[in-house]
Design an enzyme around this catalytic site. Structure first.
Site, short mmCIF file in Angstrom:
data_model
loop_
_atom_site.label_atom_id
_atom_site.label_comp_id
_atom_site.label_asym_id
_atom_site.label_seq_id
_atom_site.Cartn_x
_atom_site.Cartn_y
_atom_site.Cartn_z
N ASP A 53 -14.40 -3.02 26.71
CA ASP A 53 -13.43 -2.19 27.33
C ASP A 53 -13.12 -0.96 26.57
OD1 ASP A 53 -12.70 -3.67 24.94
OD2 ASP A 53 -10.76 -4.39 25.97
N ASP A 92 -16.29 -7.55 28.89
CA ASP A 92 -14.94 -7.76 28.51
C ASP A 92 -13.87 -8.08 29.49
OD1 ASP A 92 -14.64 -7.64 25.46
OD2 ASP A 92 -14.89 -5.46 25.59
N LYS A 122 -16.47 -11.52 27.76
CA LYS A 122 -15.85 -11.59 26.23
C LYS A 122 -14.30 -11.59 26.42
CE LYS A 122 -16.59 -8.13 23.18
NZ LYS A 122 -15.07 -7.82 22.98
N GLU A 124 -10.70 -11.62 23.85
CA GLU A 124 -10.33 -11.41 22.32
C GLU A 124 -9.37 -12.49 22.25
OE1 GLU A 124 -8.49 -7.58 21.91
OE2 GLU A 124 -10.53 -6.67 22.44
N GLU A 191 -14.95 -8.46 14.44
CA GLU A 191 -14.90 -6.73 14.36
C GLU A 191 -14.18 -6.75 13.02
OE1 GLU A 191 -13.70 -4.88 17.73
OE2 GLU A 191 -13.31 -3.05 16.86
O1 KIV Z 1 -15.20 -2.99 23.82
C1 KIV Z 1 -15.98 -2.89 22.92
O2 KIV Z 1 -16.78 -2.15 22.66
C2 KIV Z 1 -16.00 -4.09 21.94
C3 KIV Z 1 -16.90 -4.08 20.77
C4 KIV Z 1 -16.64 -3.11 19.84
C5 KIV Z 1 -17.45 -5.16 20.16
O3 KIV Z 1 -15.42 -4.99 22.28
#
Ligand code: KIV
Length: 273
Positions: A53, A92, A122, A124, A191
């Site tokens: 994202d 994401d 993915k 969070e 992160e």
């Molecule tokens: O969105 C992204 O680029 C990320 C990375 C920084 C892990 O989640």
């Protein structure tokens, strides 16, 4: 421009990523948001492509990752999926597409898988998203976790500083990582956390731990491609290593083009019909 597709290339799977951790081979992961960049990164042999994202910042120029929508993520993801022969593609779940409840999370994950053809999502968070992770996994969708600095919570953190530097937050991160593993995540991103803590998490989990600003004791690394290629030079965190200065290369190339156009040097005879 044509970057011809190769065939018969073995694709990376979650099982291969797990095997890489088990034999101590580090996993390489980079972000990609469009076909052309994804094609180059895949040809170079990167193991995992993350349709992050961070497209909200890198592609659209937003200050945070919050504005990007599920439809926009699906657009980016489908462009990346069309480009790859080998890499495993993770997408994401954007802010607002899963926090409501686990049914909403599942619906969003299904849309990504169905409409983009990506291989996994993915998400969070830790204990607070456990139910959503389990629900998504129950539909057969591989899930990657993301702990530490989770940019979708930036307004709660108030800063992009290193996370989990105090004992309480470090303890919560260790517990969250275990919850994500037990829920069935195939990997977790950490992160911007202290290297010692990240190493401890990687050693205590069976699944791969991919770091960004988390030292080299983890099982793999991820960077934003535009940062590591030096296309974007404004973002200079300590953890970033630049492998090229494409910003300068591109400015020089465009300046040369402008000069040639103004001087009526381009196109020349051999470039004309
Ligand atoms: O969105 C992204 O680029 C990320 C990375 C920084 C892990 O989640």
């Amino acid at each position: 421009m044509s970057l011809a597709k190769k065939s018969n290339i073995k694709k990376i799977t979650t099982h291969q990523l797990q095997a890489m951790k088990e034999r101590g081979e580090k996993i390489s992961m980079l972000t990609a948001y469009d076909y052309t960049m994804a094609r180059i990164l895949d040809m170079a042999g990167v193991d995992v492509l993350l349709v992050g994202d961070s497209a909200s910042n890198v592609m659209a120029g937003h200050e945070t990752t919050l504005p990007i929508t599920l439809d926009q993520m699906i657009y980016h993801a489908s462009s990346v999926v069309r480009a790859i022969d080998r890499a495993f593609v993770v997408v994401d779940l954007p802010f607002g597409s899963y926090q409501g409840n686990s049914s909403e999370a599942l619906r969003s994950a299904i849309r990504i898988m169905k409409e983009s053809g990506a291989h996994s999502i993915k998400i969070e968070g830790g204990s607070e998203i456990e139910e959503s992770v389990k629900r998504i996994l129950s539909a057969g969708i591989p899930v990657m976790g993301h702990l530490g600095l989770t940019p979708q919570s930036i307004y709660q953190f108030g800063t992009y500083a290193v996370r989990a530097t105090d004992e309480e937050e470090a303890q919560k991160l260790i517990e969250d990582a275990k919850i994500l593993e037990q829920a069935g995540c195939f990997a977790v991103v950490l992160e911007k956390v202290p290297a010692e803590l990240a190493t401890k998490v990687a050693e205590s989990l069976k699944i791969p731990v991919i770091g960004i600003g988390a030292g080299n004791g983890v099982d793999g690394q991820v960077l934003v491609s535009h940062d590591m290629l030096g296309i974007n030079k404004e973002f200079k965190p300590r953890f970033l290593r630049r492998y090229a200065d494409l910003h300068t290369t591109m400015i020089d190339a465009v300046s040369g083009y402008i000069q040639d156009v103004k001087a009526v040097d381009f196109p020349n005879e051999s470039e004309s019909y």
